[in-house]
Design a protein around this motif. Structure first.
Motif, short mmCIF file in Angstrom:
data_model
loop_
_atom_site.label_atom_id
_atom_site.label_comp_id
_atom_site.label_asym_id
_atom_site.label_seq_id
_atom_site.Cartn_x
_atom_site.Cartn_y
_atom_site.Cartn_z
N ARG A 50 0.71 -1.12 -0.02
CA ARG A 50 -0.08 -0.09 0.12
C ARG A 50 0.71 1.34 0.07
N GLY A 51 0.49 2.19 -0.87
CA GLY A 51 0.94 3.56 -0.66
C GLY A 51 2.34 3.80 -1.39
N ALA A 52 2.71 3.29 -2.24
CA ALA A 52 3.95 3.25 -3.04
C ALA A 52 4.01 4.23 -4.28
N THR A 53 4.89 4.72 -4.88
CA THR A 53 4.91 5.12 -6.15
C THR A 53 5.28 3.77 -7.20
N ILE A 54 4.26 3.49 -7.93
CA ILE A 54 4.43 2.46 -8.61
C ILE A 54 4.61 2.66 -10.18
N MET A 55 5.83 2.01 -10.68
CA MET A 55 6.20 2.11 -11.99
C MET A 55 5.81 0.66 -12.48
N THR A 56 4.86 0.47 -13.48
CA THR A 56 4.58 -0.83 -13.77
C THR A 56 5.37 -1.23 -15.13
N ALA A 57 5.97 -0.28 -16.03
CA ALA A 57 6.72 -0.73 -17.06
C ALA A 57 5.65 -1.03 -18.05
N ALA A 58 4.12 -0.71 -17.89
CA ALA A 58 3.23 -0.98 -18.84
C ALA A 58 2.56 0.22 -18.92
N PRO A 60 1.53 4.57 -17.43
CA PRO A 60 2.28 5.94 -16.58
C PRO A 60 2.44 5.45 -15.08
N THR A 61 3.09 6.06 -14.50
CA THR A 61 3.36 5.73 -13.13
C THR A 61 2.37 6.20 -12.17
N ILE A 62 2.11 5.42 -11.23
CA ILE A 62 0.97 5.61 -10.17
C ILE A 62 1.54 6.22 -9.06
N VAL A 67 -0.56 -2.66 -4.89
CA VAL A 67 -0.49 -3.57 -5.61
C VAL A 67 -1.08 -4.72 -4.71
N LEU A 68 -2.14 -5.61 -5.35
CA LEU A 68 -2.70 -6.62 -4.70
C LEU A 68 -1.96 -7.90 -5.25
N VAL A 69 -1.72 -8.75 -4.47
CA VAL A 69 -0.89 -10.32 -5.05
C VAL A 69 -1.89 -11.19 -4.41
N ARG A 70 -2.13 -12.05 -5.37
CA ARG A 70 -3.09 -13.21 -4.80
C ARG A 70 -2.65 -14.52 -5.56
N ASP A 71 -2.36 -15.50 -4.86
CA ASP A 71 -2.10 -16.94 -5.60
C ASP A 71 -0.69 -16.64 -6.28
N GLY A 72 0.18 -15.77 -5.84
CA GLY A 72 1.45 -15.73 -6.67
C GLY A 72 1.41 -14.86 -7.91
N ARG A 73 0.35 -14.19 -8.32
CA ARG A 73 0.02 -13.45 -9.37
C ARG A 73 -0.40 -12.00 -8.98
N ILE A 74 -0.37 -10.78 -9.84
CA ILE A 74 -0.79 -9.87 -9.40
C ILE A 74 -2.35 -9.60 -9.95
N ALA A 75 -2.91 -9.43 -8.76
CA ALA A 75 -4.59 -9.33 -8.88
C ALA A 75 -4.96 -8.05 -9.24
N ALA A 76 -4.30 -7.06 -8.89
CA ALA A 76 -4.87 -5.36 -9.32
C ALA A 76 -3.50 -4.56 -8.87
N VAL A 77 -3.70 -3.57 -9.74
CA VAL A 77 -2.75 -2.42 -9.38
C VAL A 77 -3.45 -1.17 -9.64
N ASP A 91 2.38 -1.55 4.46
CA ASP A 91 2.65 -0.26 4.35
C ASP A 91 3.89 0.09 3.63
N VAL A 92 3.84 0.40 2.46
CA VAL A 92 5.25 0.89 1.75
C VAL A 92 5.27 2.34 1.18
N ALA A 93 4.35 3.23 2.17
CA ALA A 93 4.23 4.44 1.79
C ALA A 93 5.82 5.47 1.62
N GLY A 94 6.05 5.94 0.69
CA GLY A 94 7.31 6.44 0.61
C GLY A 94 8.34 5.73 -0.16
N ARG A 95 7.79 4.40 -0.63
CA ARG A 95 8.73 3.57 -1.32
C ARG A 95 8.17 3.59 -2.87
N TRP A 96 9.07 2.80 -3.48
CA TRP A 96 8.87 2.68 -4.93
C TRP A 96 8.54 1.30 -5.21
N ILE A 97 7.72 0.87 -6.31
CA ILE A 97 7.57 -0.83 -6.96
C ILE A 97 7.81 -0.67 -8.16
#
Length: 447
Positions: A50-58, A60-62, A67-77, A91-97
């Motif tokens: 929760r709460g990170a700056t996310i670069m998806t490589a797919a 724009p930056t969010i 990022v929700l992860v379920r069963d080893g896969r990305i469920a939602a971004v 909580d990963v506020a202030g971090r980047w993913i």
């Protein structure tokens, strides 16, 4: 650049060690011998980062994304995702993913650390054609360099034989998970690759050192052409044993094995494109490719990728015309370009290599977006290895291979804090645990 004796050793390894095909289908060549499947690991518990700056490589930056992860896969971004019952919110506020970094050209495990003669296991220099040997069978999963790569945010590596031979053997795409064998690390569904080389290395190792073929580049081409022609005519005959070398080259021509061609000079890459075209196919990518910028329009047109360094240059004559803006020029022309390490040291900071290459592009007047630069170490190497359907970007349905960074991933001050592979945390800087490798028993309390 590497320095001192260590640098010389690594450069020596690099010099020696570096060390979609078209539609021909070989109906008569059977599939590879089946292997017992590896038992999959139990699915990781669901998490919500929760709460990170996310670069998806797919896309724009969010900002302040989840990022929700379920069963080893990305469920939602996205932003403000809900954590349902049973989902651990972190909580990963202030971090980047970002997606996990993929190194498309590595010799970890086949030139393991420490760099002793005993660990030099990546070049079978007993003949210039070795299509049937497999890097997987030399790979040492106890290589201490693996954990260092993981700490740099690398989740997958493409391990190749060296470049002494015109055809050096088969490569394998591995995940950096704890395992007892390379087979247990192999990324499910990843195509087998084939290492080919041209230029100085085969000439020096055979022509100059042994007085054998090839002594020249023209002999390299003639020898390879004949081998490919033999493979095109190869058929398995009932009652006769398979020729595994011909079998492998036939699969390469059929597109079942992806050709990864070590090649530096522009003129040699063009010769290889012509040679492969005679057989209705093309390399998946040229590796090292320091002069790829000279033929970027041709590579883009052919749909052939380029795997390059940020700024390695001058190690030998083939690298004299290297330019730091190579990656940016290729990207601008529409070539799928990826950065590689070819080094147990540079692999620890591929994010910084991307930053350097992006800056070099800017100095040359080429505007490279941060998202594009990230793709050089994530999405594009995934395509080059044929695994882009499952890794390389943060999108629903993809495997949850990702990195939580302490800050902007292009900053030299940033470190990978957490690394996840298939949703399982495999590295945590604040709590690294005992070393993975038995070679390092006694360090960090390992017994």
């Amino acid at each position: 650049m590497l320095r001192g004796v260590t640098a010389l050793l690594v450069f020596a390894v690099a010099a020696l060690g570096c060390g979609g095909l078209a539609s021909l289908k070989s109906e008569s060549v059977p599939a590879a011998a089946s292997r017992a499947p590896v038992e999959p690991a139990p699915a990781a518990a669901p998490i919500l980062l929760r709460g990170a700056t996310i670069m998806t490589a797919a896309g724009p930056t969010i900002e302040r994304g989840d990022v929700l992860v379920r069963d080893g896969r990305i469920a939602a971004v996205g932003a403000e995702l809900a954590a349902s019952a049973g989902v651990e919110a972190i909580d990963v506020a202030g971090r980047w993913i970002t997606p996990g970094i993929i190194d498309p050209h590595s010799h970890l495990g086949v030139y393991s650390m420490p760099a002793t003669t005993s660990n030099a296991d990546g070049n079978e220099m007993t003949g210039p054609f070795k299509p049937d040997i497999q890097a997987e069978h030399s790979f040492w999963p106890q290589d201490p360099a693996i954990e260092r790569a993981l700490a740099g945010g690398v989740t997958s590596i493409h391990v190749l034989p060296g470049s002494a031979n015109l055809v050096g053997g088969q490569g394998v795409t591995l995940r950096l998970v704890p395992a007892l064998s390379a087979r247990e690390m192999r990324m499910p569904g990843a195509p087998t690759t084939m290492k080919l080389a041209c230029g100085e290395n085969p000439m020096r190792l055979y022509g100059q050192a042994k007085g054998a073929e090839p002594q020249t580049r023209m002999a390299e081409v003639a020898l390879l052409r004949q081998k490919l022609e033999n493979a095109r005519a190869y058929r398995v005959e009932a009652g006769k044993p398979r020729d595994f070398a011909s079998d492998a080259l036939a699969k390469l021509l059929a597109g079942e094995i992806l050709a990864q061609n070590h090649c530096y000079r522009a003129d040699e890459m063009l010769v290889r494109l012509d040679l492969f075209a005679e057989f209705g196919t093309a390399p998946r990518a040229f590796h090292h490719a320091v002069e790829a910028y000279k033929i970027r329009d041709r590579l883009a047109q052919a749909g052939v990728g380029a795997v390059v360094w940020a700024d390695w240059a001058g190690l030998k004559m083939e690298l004299v015309d290297a330019v730091p803006a190579n990656a940016a020029l290729l990207d601008e022309a529409g070539v799928r370009v990826a950065l590689h390490s070819d080094s147990p040291y540079d692999i620890q900071r591929l994010n910084q290599e991307a930053a350097k290459a992006m800056a070099a592009g800017s100095r040359a007047g080429i505007a490279v977006s941060r998202e594009a630069a990230l793709r050089w170490i994530t999405a594009n190497p995934a395509w080059i290895l044929g695994v882009d359907a499952r890794v390389g970007t943060l999108e629903p349905g993809k495997d949850a291979d990702l990195v939580v960074w302490s800050g902007d991933p292009f900053s030299v001050y940033t470190r990978a804090e957490q690394v996840y592979i298939e949703g399982r945390r495999v590295y945590e800087r604040a709590n690294p645990g005992p070393p993975r490798s038995d070679f390092e028993l006694g360090l960090r309390g390992a017994k």
